[in-house]
Structures are given as structure tokens and as C-alpha cells.
Design a protein around this motif. Structure first.
Motif, PDB file in Angstrom:
ATOM      1  N   ASP A   1       0.871  -1.179   0.000  1.00 18.26           N
ATOM      2  CA  ASP A   1       0.000   0.000   0.000  1.00 18.26           C
ATOM      3  C   ASP A   1       0.908   1.229   0.000  1.00 18.26           C
ATOM      4  OD1 ASP A   1      -2.758  -0.906   0.116  1.00 18.26           O
ATOM      5  OD2 ASP A   1      -2.225  -1.786   2.041  1.00 18.26           O
TER       6      ASP A   1
ATOM      7  N   PRO B   1      -3.807   1.619   3.340  1.00 13.70           N
ATOM      8  CA  PRO B   1      -4.863   0.845   2.681  1.00 13.70           C
ATOM      9  C   PRO B   1      -5.960   1.759   2.121  1.00 13.70           C
ATOM     10  CG  PRO B   1      -4.288  -0.138   4.794  1.00 13.70           C
ATOM     11  CD  PRO B   1      -3.567   1.179   4.719  1.00 13.70           C
TER      12      PRO B   1
ATOM     13  N   ASP C   1      -5.915   0.921  -4.794  1.00 12.78           N
ATOM     14  CA  ASP C   1      -5.659  -0.521  -4.716  1.00 12.78           C
ATOM     15  C   ASP C   1      -4.174  -0.782  -4.485  1.00 12.78           C
ATOM     16  OD1 ASP C   1      -7.728   0.340  -6.741  1.00 12.78           O
ATOM     17  OD2 ASP C   1      -8.335  -1.743  -6.537  1.00 12.78           O
TER      18      ASP C   1
ATOM     19  N   HIS D   1       1.659  -7.193   3.700  1.00 11.61           N
ATOM     20  CA  HIS D   1       1.096  -5.942   3.178  1.00 11.61           C
ATOM     21  C   HIS D   1       1.865  -4.750   3.721  1.00 11.61           C
ATOM     22  CE1 HIS D   1      -2.172  -8.596   2.127  1.00 11.61           C
ATOM     23  NE2 HIS D   1      -2.816  -7.624   1.533  1.00 11.61           N
TER      24      HIS D   1
ATOM     25  N   ALA E   1     -12.736 -10.637  -2.201  1.00 11.64           N
ATOM     26  CA  ALA E   1     -11.447 -10.694  -1.511  1.00 11.64           C
ATOM     27  C   ALA E   1     -11.713 -10.707  -0.007  1.00 11.64           C
ATOM     28  CB  ALA E   1     -10.586  -9.495  -1.880  1.00 11.64           C
TER      29      ALA E   1
ATOM     30  N   GLY F   1     -10.121 -11.195   4.265  1.00  5.70           N
ATOM     31  CA  GLY F   1      -9.036 -10.869   5.183  1.00  5.70           C
ATOM     32  C   GLY F   1      -9.525 -11.037   6.607  1.00  5.70           C
TER      33      GLY F   1
ATOM     34  N   VAL G   1     -13.071  -5.407  -7.472  1.00  5.23           N
ATOM     35  CA  VAL G   1     -12.357  -6.120  -6.410  1.00  5.23           C
ATOM     36  C   VAL G   1     -11.619  -7.312  -7.021  1.00  5.23           C
ATOM     37  CG1 VAL G   1     -12.619  -7.428  -4.269  1.00  5.23           C
ATOM     38  CG2 VAL G   1     -14.068  -5.425  -4.702  1.00  5.23           C
TER      39      VAL G   1
ATOM     40  N   ASP H   1      -9.671 -13.378  -4.568  1.00  3.69           N
ATOM     41  CA  ASP H   1      -8.519 -14.120  -4.063  1.00  3.69           C
ATOM     42  C   ASP H   1      -8.856 -15.604  -3.988  1.00  3.69           C
ATOM     43  OD1 ASP H   1     -10.091 -14.429  -1.808  1.00  3.69           O
ATOM     44  OD2 ASP H   1      -8.999 -12.927  -0.634  1.00  3.69           O
TER      45      ASP H   1
ATOM     46  N   LEU I   1      -6.744  -9.448   1.352  1.00  2.76           N
ATOM     47  CA  LEU I   1      -6.835  -8.169   2.054  1.00  2.76           C
ATOM     48  C   LEU I   1      -5.924  -8.131   3.284  1.00  2.76           C
ATOM     49  CD1 LEU I   1     -10.696  -7.513   1.915  1.00  2.76           C
ATOM     50  CD2 LEU I   1      -8.912  -6.605   0.414  1.00  2.76           C
TER      51      LEU I   1
ATOM     52  N   PRO J   1      -6.250  -5.767   7.686  1.00  2.00           N
ATOM     53  CA  PRO J   1      -6.471  -4.324   7.838  1.00  2.00           C
ATOM     54  C   PRO J   1      -7.041  -3.999   9.214  1.00  2.00           C
ATOM     55  CG  PRO J   1      -8.198  -5.296   6.502  1.00  2.00           C
ATOM     56  CD  PRO J   1      -7.195  -6.394   6.780  1.00  2.00           C
TER      57      PRO J   1
ATOM     58  N   LEU K   1     -10.838   1.611   1.944  1.00  2.00           N
ATOM     59  CA  LEU K   1     -10.814   0.536   0.942  1.00  2.00           C
ATOM     60  C   LEU K   1     -12.091   0.537   0.115  1.00  2.00           C
ATOM     61  CD1 LEU K   1      -9.337  -2.506   2.928  1.00  2.00           C
ATOM     62  CD2 LEU K   1      -8.408  -1.503   0.826  1.00  2.00           C
TER      63      LEU K   1
ATOM     64  N   TYR L   1     -12.788   1.033  -4.041  1.00  2.00           N
ATOM     65  CA  TYR L   1     -13.485   0.139  -4.966  1.00  2.00           C
ATOM     66  C   TYR L   1     -14.730   0.801  -5.549  1.00  2.00           C
ATOM     67  CZ  TYR L   1     -10.416  -3.467  -3.138  1.00  2.00           C
ATOM     68  OH  TYR L   1      -9.319  -4.189  -2.770  1.00  2.00           O
TER      69      TYR L   1
END
Lengths: 422, 422
Positions: A49, A53, A369, A400, B44, B46, B380, B383, B398, B401, B409, B413
Motif C-alpha cells: 500500500d 490501505p 488498490d 502488506h 477478496a 481478510g 475487487v 482471491d 486483504l 487491515p 478501501l 473500490y
């Protein structure tokens, strides 16, 4: 410990989103990139990032971060970068602006913007700038340093006493409207109000005097005779207080060089952060750029520098133009560049390949992104990622990281770190 | 760029830990959730830390973070939220408290707490509150704004001059003990001491006068006649300075609506952050809530709002009650809700599904374990995660986060971001 050279290779705007006409792949995933995949297999990957993010990075803020400078601290607007780019050497405490040579008309005592770019003036701006550079403002307390840039663009530095950067653009960004006095962006009680008010007063005086001086200059006499709009005022925007910013070499103790293709990065890396710009006239900044020449320049640079930076502009252009297949070709150009660099990265170099931001084709502009990242070199723990793209890198061992984490990571692998504590 | 609507769906307290009677699965992992799994496959995933790794979030702090407000900056205690919730419209610089209507007895000049909830008073609090609202304190420098809430609860706002929030609860949280004067939580030399001391003085005066006034009111005469405890004092707690907090619409430029089931969130999202509360009387906040009605409300809302928020309370209740099989049913309710939303998320919506915190059955309370997250929509990058639970989401693209990263985020998107830099 062997101290290794560091190479940072940035595919500008290379990150993207699933593209329907590529069956949901990104351009990078759809591209044929055997060298990038080989590097991913031998190195460690992640998703980076650039700022944070979901934060959409500009080229300027992203590059600051990638070079280890927290953009929230060191980015105070475009003015300081532009001033450095034209060679005005802004100092801490100055306030700097991007400017346009513009055309205004006086009506009922007001100045109305006729053309923000003075008929897209191309010639004579050096003479116009010379007439404004060095103007004394606020009874000599503040000096204006002014220099032309490309075409209708210029930069202004105000210097003297305590100045504040929180002022609005005087450039109204539209034509047919009045040029208003500079507004301070802070409330009156704020501790920053008084210095910002002082900047606004100096700026208003500079603009008024630019109008008084420029109309009568020889350049504008010739322009009027040729039926062209005179460049009879300066309209500043993007003002920012110049921060204390140590050069890259001072900050990291590394002799550093950069191959970059576009003016903004030449100004940021060269003038602002003090990296040496490595000459590579074959690097055009377009799809016709010569990656063989760039690879040759980098190969030579590894002998001369401890940190070498490269930005390949092509992927960003294709993203801005929503041309996924062109972006595939741009990614393949990067792969070709890296293929030609094989003798370098098969040696003792620590190399990162990443992007400064995503420029998804569907957006036609930068977006927040994350971007793929690989780090390759002796000392790097290889992970399970075998291909270099936005999907595969998500499973990488680097996780990340933020943009500002990348340089510390590379310093570690290059054995050029310092210990925090004992 | 197409700007997309954003939908944020929160299963309250949905995260959990391995449950022995579920063979080490979590309730979410054990639940039958085909729609969530389909969304995970197409999107995706996370693991999200609502506040930070290992930090146990309250509903209030977690929701602030999920809506993009750093809770360390914007959360100053429950008082400001409660005051907003009852409609007192607290302003920046006020100090606000949660309060109880309580019963005390005077003995030897001291006030001893007999019942912190005044015999669980249900009626007449409006009349009691009216007698206290508008009291002038500190010789008229500070005004008390006071309003009843549900049952024995109320809220107090002190307004006037420079006040500080660093004061201890006057409510002793126990019965049979003396009501002591309000303590300042800062040392005397601290710059915040004087304003906090002023708050404490105003609060002590308010409490003393509440005792002088309330005993003689008609409500309490009737209560005594009926053999009930009188509500003869106000005991404040949870004091906090009201911060400057921009509304959600002002901060993000999005027309925003919310379907929430419980009062705390109605106060936080509706009164405090200014989201419009979308009427859905069938949403009960219990296991008997009507997810079909909630889905219908959301489906209509996508036409009217750019950001839509939903909190389903049921999973949290089951976690608090240590009922894993009930929590499985609650997760399946969420899946049913999402199934009914299929026409919405198959369109151009960007949707996140997550939780505000874990409420592990084994704890019977909130805990700091991360929660599953999925983001789904055009743009998006899908994944490799195929199921939506605390285990599978750990491998998602992701990563990990923070709660406050989620909104940036989603703005990315949804193509509703702004660029930092140029």
C-alpha cells in the motif's frame, strides 16, 4: 557483513483491477513476464500500500514514501516540488507555489481571467520571469524568487520572516471569473493564522505587481502585434510551506542515482531529494522508450552508486488511457528491461520491483488498490509465490507493507541498516 | 469513472474462537452459509482488527472505526454518545455524562446510595428531568442540559466556558457507600487541570441541587405512597469532553443511511454521525428479527443512498449468552439476509461483510480476536478464499487491515476516493 547495492524498479501505475476483456485478469497477470515470474520464484513477494490501505497516491506522495519519506510529514503541496524542479532551491520556511502565466482583462477595476495559460505561451517566458524574479514585497520583508518552467508554467518562492502555507489558490481554475485576493485557510484564532495572513498579503502584492509590470514588457508587445494573448499576470496555486527535508544521501548515507523519465520525478528525486539523475536520453517516457538503453544505464550505475532507482512510465500512460492491451505491452517492456538486467540481479544486488500506485484501466486515473511487490537478492527468504501479479503476490511472505516500509526492508537485505537499541 | 454505492454489513460480535462442542470450529465455520461462501469466492477476504491487534473493541469504538473515525481521537467516553442518543445535541467543548436516576439516604450529613437505579424506575422520569433541565451552575457560567432515557437512565450535558473531560465517575457503582465529590483525573500542574476542576465543581453543584429538588417532586411523593424508592438524586458517570466530529456526509460527501437494531447504534450513527436511520420496525434486535424485512429495506435504500450500513445484532447476543448453537443460527440469519440481497450485490454495489468485534462464547463478552472480512463487487480482485469464516479468511488478499482502513478501501473500490498528491 557484505554491503550490497540496492536497486528499486518501479513500474509507474502498474497495479490494476480485473479487466473484463482480459477474462478478469489484470494487464500484469495477462502479460507474458517470464523474468518477473522467475524473480518472484526466487524472491519474496507481497502487496504494497503506497500510502495506506485504500489511499489513492499521487506520483509525488508515492515516490516520497517509496524513498522512505513519510508523505504526511514531507508533502506540503505541489508548490515546493515545482520550485525545486525549476531550480529555485526552496529552503525550509519558504512558501512555494506552482504558477501559470495567464491573461487577464481589467473591467470596472476588477481583473477577469481571459486565458489561464496565456494563449498557451511557449516562448519569451524567460524574459517575463526575469522581470519578476527578486521583487521585494511587504516593504522589503519578503523577497519573491520566480522562474519559468515548461510552456505556460512557472514557480514562485516567497522568502523572508515567518510565513505560513495555509492559503488557498489564487488561480480560480476557471476562465471568465474575477481574480480574488488570496484567502487564508485557517480561522483567525489559529496559531498559524498570522503567518498565513502574511503569505497572503505578500502574494497579493506579487500578483498586483506582476500585472503592473508584465503588460508593458517587450514580449507582450510582440505577442499583441502577432494577435496573441499577452501573458500579463501570474496566477499561483498549490502553495505549501517548504519543510526541512534532508537529502537522500544525508538521510541514508548512500550515494544514490536515478533513471526517471518525467519532469515531476526529475524535480522530486533530483532537485528535492538530491539523488543524481542518471542521463539516459533514450528513455522517452512513452511506449517507445528504449529499455535496452535504460538497462545499460542501470548496469553502469551499479558500479557508481549504492542505491539506484528507476521509474518506467509506460504502464501508467496505458492505465490513464484505458488501454489494457497497451498496458500488457508496457508490463512486458518492464519484463524485457529486467531480462537485460539479469547479470546485475544474478549478482549481489538487492532488488525490489513494485509500482508507485495502481492506475486501473477502468478508472483511467490513480486509485487506492495495493500494488504487487517483489524483493530479490542474497539474504531474501524465498516464499511460495511463483508469478508476479496482483493476485499471486497476495500470498507472499512480505505481507502488506506500506510504501514507507520498503526502503528499510531493502536496507536490511543490503546489510546497510543501523540497529535501534543495543 | 462509475461511482458505485457502498454497502457495509456487520454481524454484531460475529467473530468467535474454537468451540469444543463444535469440534473446534467457530459458530460461523460450523454454520451453513452458502451465500457468504459464494461471496467469499467471488471477492477478496481478510481478517480485520476493529481497533488494533488484540484490542477488545466496544460496539461504540468499533463502529466509529468501521465508519472511518479514529476511535482514539473521536471516542471520549460514553457520555457524549448517550447525550446525542437522547437528543441533547452536544456541541464541541461541552462535557457530557451518562446518568442514573438513583436513591440516596442522608445520614450524618452524608449521602449514602440505597439503590443506583431508584427501584428500577420506569415512569415519571420525564417530569423529574424537566425539573433539572436548564439549571444554571457556577453563578450562571455553566448550564445543565438534562434528559431522561430508557428506564432509570438519563444524560447530562454541561455547557459554558472552558470545561475539561478528565473527571471520575461520581456514581460509585456500588450501593451502601457514600456519594463523594467529583474527582479530577489530572495532577494539579497539568494544563487540563483547571478546566476539569471547573467541570467537577459544576457537576457537584448539579448533583447537590438534584438532591434538593427531586425529593419534593410529585413523582416521588407518589412513589413513596406506593412503597417505592424515590428517585431523589442523579448519579453521573462516563464523562467526556465532546470532540469536534464532522458528520459522515460532511466527511465523505456521501448520502448515508443505516439499518440498526439497538439504541446505542441508533444514537451513535444517527445522532452523533448524522447517518439517516432507515425505518425497519421488523428489525427487533433479537433472534426473532425479520431479515426479509431488513433485506427489503436495504434494497430500497440502494436507490436513495450512496452508503448504506446494516448491523445485525443476533450473533452478539448468542455470544454473550455462551450459546454456540444459537450463534450458528444467528450466522445463518446473516446468510439468509445476504441471499435475499442477491439482486443488489449482483449489481454494481461494493459490499463489505464483517463484524464489529468478536464475542467468543467462551468469554460471554467482547474480545480482541480479529474478525472475518470480505469485500465483493466490481473492481475487487478475487482471491483464493472460498469460504467465509475466521479460519479461511486468514489467507485472504486483504491481509489484516484495521477497522479504520475499511472505509477507505470501500471508497477506492466504489471509485469515490480523492487523490493524495498529484
Amino acid at each position: 557483513m557484505e554491503q550490497r547495492p540496492i536497486l528499486m524498479i518501479i513500474g509507474d501505475g502498474m497495479g490494476d483491477r480485473p479487466v473484463p476483456e482480459l477474462d478478469g485478469r489484470t494487464p500484469l497477470a495477462a502479460a507474458r513476464t517470464p523474468v518477473l515470474d522467475e524473480l518472484a520464484s526466487g524472491g519474496a513477494c507481497g502487496l504494497l500500500d503506497p500510502i495506506g490501505p485504500g489511499v489513492c497516491a499521487g506520483s509525488d506522495t508515492a515516490h516520497l514514501a517509496l524513498l522512505g519519506y513519510d508523505p504526511y510529514r514531507y508533502y506540503t503541496g505541489r508548490g515546493p516540488l515545482e520550485a525545486a524542479g525549476v531550480g529555485l532551491e526552496p529552503r525550509e520556511g519558504d512558501v512555494a507555489f506552482r504558477c501559470n502565466f495567464s491573461t487577464v482583462e481589467e473591467r470596472d477595476g476588477e481583473l477577469i481571467v481571459v486565458d489561464r495559460r496565456a494563449g498557451r505561451i511557449e516562448e519569451g517566458t524567460e524574459e517575463l520571469a526575469a522581470a519578476l524574479d527578486g521583487l521585494e514585497l511587504l516593504d522589503g520583508e519578503v523577497t519573491a524568487h520566480f522562474r519559468e518552467s515548461v510552456a505556460h508554467r512557472a514557480a514562485l518562492v516567497l522568502r523572508g520572516g515567518k510565513l505560513g502555507g495555509e492559503v488557498a489558490d489564487v488561480d480560480p481554475h476557471h476562465e471568465g471569473v474575477t481574480v480574488e485576493p488570496c484567502r487564508v485557510l485557517l480561522p483567525e484564532g489559529d496559531p498559524g493564522y498570522v503567518p498565513a495572513r502574511r503569505t497572503a498579503a505578500a502574494l497579493d502584492e506579487f500578483i498586483r505587481r506582476s500585472f503592473e509590470i508584465m503588460g508593458g514588457l517587450e514580449v507582450n508587445r510582440r505577442r499583441r502585434e502577432a494577435g496573441r494573448l499577452p501573458a500579463n499576470i501570474i496566477l499561483p496555486r498549490g502553495g505549501g510551506l517548504v519543510p526541512h527535508i534532508p537529502t537522500f544521501e544525508r538521510r541514508y548515507g548512500l550515494r544514490a542515482g536515478a533513471v526517471v523519465e518525467v519532469g515531476l520525478l526529475q524535480g522530486l528525486l533530483g532537485s528535492y531529494l538530491g539523488l543524481e539523475l542518471i542521463d539516459c536520453p533514450e528513455a522517452t517516457g512513452g511506449m517507445d522508450t528504449d529499455v535496452a538503453a535504460m538497462a545499460a544505464a542501470l548496469t553502469r550505475a551499479v558500479e557508481d552508486y549504492e542505491f539506484i532507482f528507476l521509474n518506467l512510465k509506460a504502464p501508467d500512460l496505458a492505465g490513464h488511457d484505458d488501454l489494457p492491451r497497451e498496458k500488457i505491452r508496457a508490463c512486458e517492456l518492464l519484463d524485457e528491461l529486467l531480462g537485460r538486467l539479469r547479470p546485475v540481479w544474478e549478482g549481489r544486488v538487492v532488488m525490489a520491483v513494485s509500482a508507485d500506485h495502481s492506475t486501473p484501466c477502468e478508472c483511467g486515473d490513480h486509485a487506492g488498490d495495493p500494488v504487487p511487490l517483489l524483493v530479490h537478492g542474497p539474504g531474501v527468504r524465498p516464499d511460495t509465490v511463483k508469478t508476479y501479479d496482483e493476485f499471486a503476490c497476495a500470498a507472499g511472505a512480505l505481507g502488506h507493507p506500506l510504501g514507507r516500509d520498503l526502503l528499510p526492508l531493502l536496507l536490511t537485505y543490503a546489510n546497510r541498516y543501523t540497529k535501534f537499541g543495543a
